[in-house]
Design a protein around this motif. Sequence first.
Motif, mmCIF file in Angstrom:
data_model
loop_
_atom_site.group_PDB
_atom_site.id
_atom_site.type_symbol
_atom_site.label_atom_id
_atom_site.label_comp_id
_atom_site.label_asym_id
_atom_site.label_seq_id
_atom_site.Cartn_x
_atom_site.Cartn_y
_atom_site.Cartn_z
ATOM 1 N N SER A 35 0.855 -1.188 0.000
ATOM 2 C CA SER A 35 0.000 0.000 0.000
ATOM 3 C C SER A 35 0.885 1.229 0.000
ATOM 4 N N ALA A 36 0.249 2.377 -0.061
ATOM 5 C CA ALA A 36 0.973 3.635 0.121
ATOM 6 C C ALA A 36 1.344 3.764 1.597
ATOM 7 N N THR A 41 -2.364 8.437 1.043
ATOM 8 C CA THR A 41 -3.546 8.503 0.160
ATOM 9 C C THR A 41 -4.505 9.594 0.637
ATOM 10 N N GLU A 119 1.099 4.515 -3.992
ATOM 11 C CA GLU A 119 1.585 3.131 -4.125
ATOM 12 C C GLU A 119 2.804 3.095 -5.040
ATOM 13 N N PHE A 181 -3.955 -1.434 -4.915
ATOM 14 C CA PHE A 181 -4.891 -0.333 -5.137
ATOM 15 C C PHE A 181 -5.026 0.127 -6.588
ATOM 16 N N ARG A 195 -10.928 2.946 -1.974
ATOM 17 C CA ARG A 195 -10.120 3.039 -0.755
ATOM 18 C C ARG A 195 -9.984 1.671 -0.070
ATOM 19 N N GLY A 196 -8.777 1.428 0.397
ATOM 20 C CA GLY A 196 -8.499 0.123 1.020
ATOM 21 C C GLY A 196 -8.273 -0.979 -0.003
ATOM 22 N N GLY A 197 -8.137 -0.587 -1.270
ATOM 23 C CA GLY A 197 -8.133 -1.561 -2.368
ATOM 24 C C GLY A 197 -6.916 -2.458 -2.485
ATOM 25 N N SER A 198 -5.879 -2.210 -1.683
ATOM 26 C CA SER A 198 -4.704 -3.086 -1.797
ATOM 27 C C SER A 198 -5.016 -4.525 -1.376
HETATM 28 N N1 ASP Z 1 -3.613 3.440 -0.231
HETATM 29 C C1 ASP Z 1 -4.986 3.089 -0.493
HETATM 30 C C2 ASP Z 1 -5.874 3.677 0.577
HETATM 31 O O1 ASP Z 1 -5.392 4.286 1.511
HETATM 32 C C3 ASP Z 1 -5.176 1.613 -0.652
HETATM 33 C C4 ASP Z 1 -4.896 0.776 0.575
HETATM 34 O O2 ASP Z 1 -4.222 1.212 1.507
HETATM 35 O O3 ASP Z 1 -5.345 -0.358 0.613
HETATM 36 O O4 ASP Z 1 -7.064 3.566 0.472
#
Ligand code: ASP
Length: 436
Positions: A35-36, A41, A119, A181, A195-198
């Motif tokens: 992820s980042a 993000t 990312e 992501f 969001r949260g896509g990793s």
């Molecule tokens: N960096 C993206 C986010 O903060 C993806 C992730 O962290 O999964 O949503």
Amino acid sequence: MKVLKFGGTSVGSPARMKNLLDIINPTERQIVVLSAVSGTTNSLVEIGQAYLTGDKQKTITLIKLLKDKYELFIKELFTDDEFLKQGKEVIDYHFSVLSNLANDLFTTIEDKIILAQGELLSTTLYHVYLKQIGVPSVLLPALDFMKIDEDNEPVVDHITEKLTPLLDKYPQVNLFITQGFICRNAFGEVDNLRRGGSDYTASLIGAGIRSEEVQIWTDIDGMHNNDPRIVKGTQPIAQLSFDEAAELAYFGAKILHPQSVFPAQKYKIPVRLLNTMDPQAKGTLITNTSEKDKIKSIAAKDGITAIKIQSSRMLLAHGFLRKVFEVFERYKTSIDMITTSEVAVSLTIDDTTYLGDITTELNAFGSVELDVNHTIICVVGDFGAEKHGYAARVLEAVKHIPLRMISYGGSDHNLSLLVKTEDKIETLRSLHNRLF
Ligand code: ASP
Ligand code: ADP
Ligand code: MG
């Protein structure tokens, strides 16, 4: 081959990045999804908003603030001047992408390019770090194999087709690094998996290469039996079925992206949720099987709008529900909960982009009432069709809370309640105290 995904906190500082090699075994062939760096993000979202509002000064200030953080980050990550120089080139390049977008031509396309830089930065910096310490690795650009279609659905076959030859090209290499992501959309533009896509990336890659296991490394020791941000004394769950994990993820357990279970489930790939800060902890194993006859966990999803359509004439006439559902289908709006009675039907949505149009169309079928600011509370477990007592235990625990909707029996592992968001905390705590 395993897929290991590390979330934002797990790469959140130079020290954390360096510690990843305590978990990654560089003698085993694997794909590492990053992820980042945590917070990035969110900062990129703000930068996009500043561009959109045309606030040039704010854009410059926000970009500089973030760049300053990365300048410090690389100073700690790279101890060797040659690699510090490479790290500096990496951040200069990505920050020039951020700085050189034009306000007047700023659209969602540019916004998504901004969001992708987090990312791209974390993976490229980690790749340079591995070079510094002499660990061979290959950086795989996710934009070369991760794709969504016109309906924003990921295309697993495309991942298989593009990623397999990339891996085959490096038979001697064990460690492959790639971005979570980010992806390309049906038009070839840079896009993302929300969001949260990793987590979703990891599961999709796992499916695409028919991986032996997907590991989601995060900042907590697995899926807990309630939201640890709200309820004290929550416990990790050792084992969940794919269905149970999917319900929890979809209904708000932030540890997993809402869609991330499905690709792994389709190809029966075990998913482990593990703690980067405590690698020895057992975490949660998600597979096809699970402990029977048990309430496992509770999750909550906010931002829900309930829609009631009242129509004594038509409701249970055949074809009525089809017409109602078609309205939602036309506006690509998915329904989460639904309950019916002889004279009315209530359903819930979380995406209100087209609520105005939907309401206008539904008015043709009867009177429409909206209730905003609601929360779905989802109780997940194994409640076999032959079993009894689960619903009674849940309802007993919330007897002091007004319930707008109850949904039970849709599957063997979900009982959902719709409450006002202001009652969410009390509902979660009361359920926790009485059920566990
Ligand atoms: N960096 C993206 C986010 O903060 C993806 C992730 O962290 O999964 O949503
Ligand atoms: P990452 O950056 O590694 O993807 P996230 O912040 O997305 O991590 O997800 C981990 C967080 O999810 C935890 O720190 C925790 O606060 C939150 N969370 C919410 N519900 C749950 C739950 N049921 N079990 C575990 N963690 C949960
Ligand atoms: Mg996450």
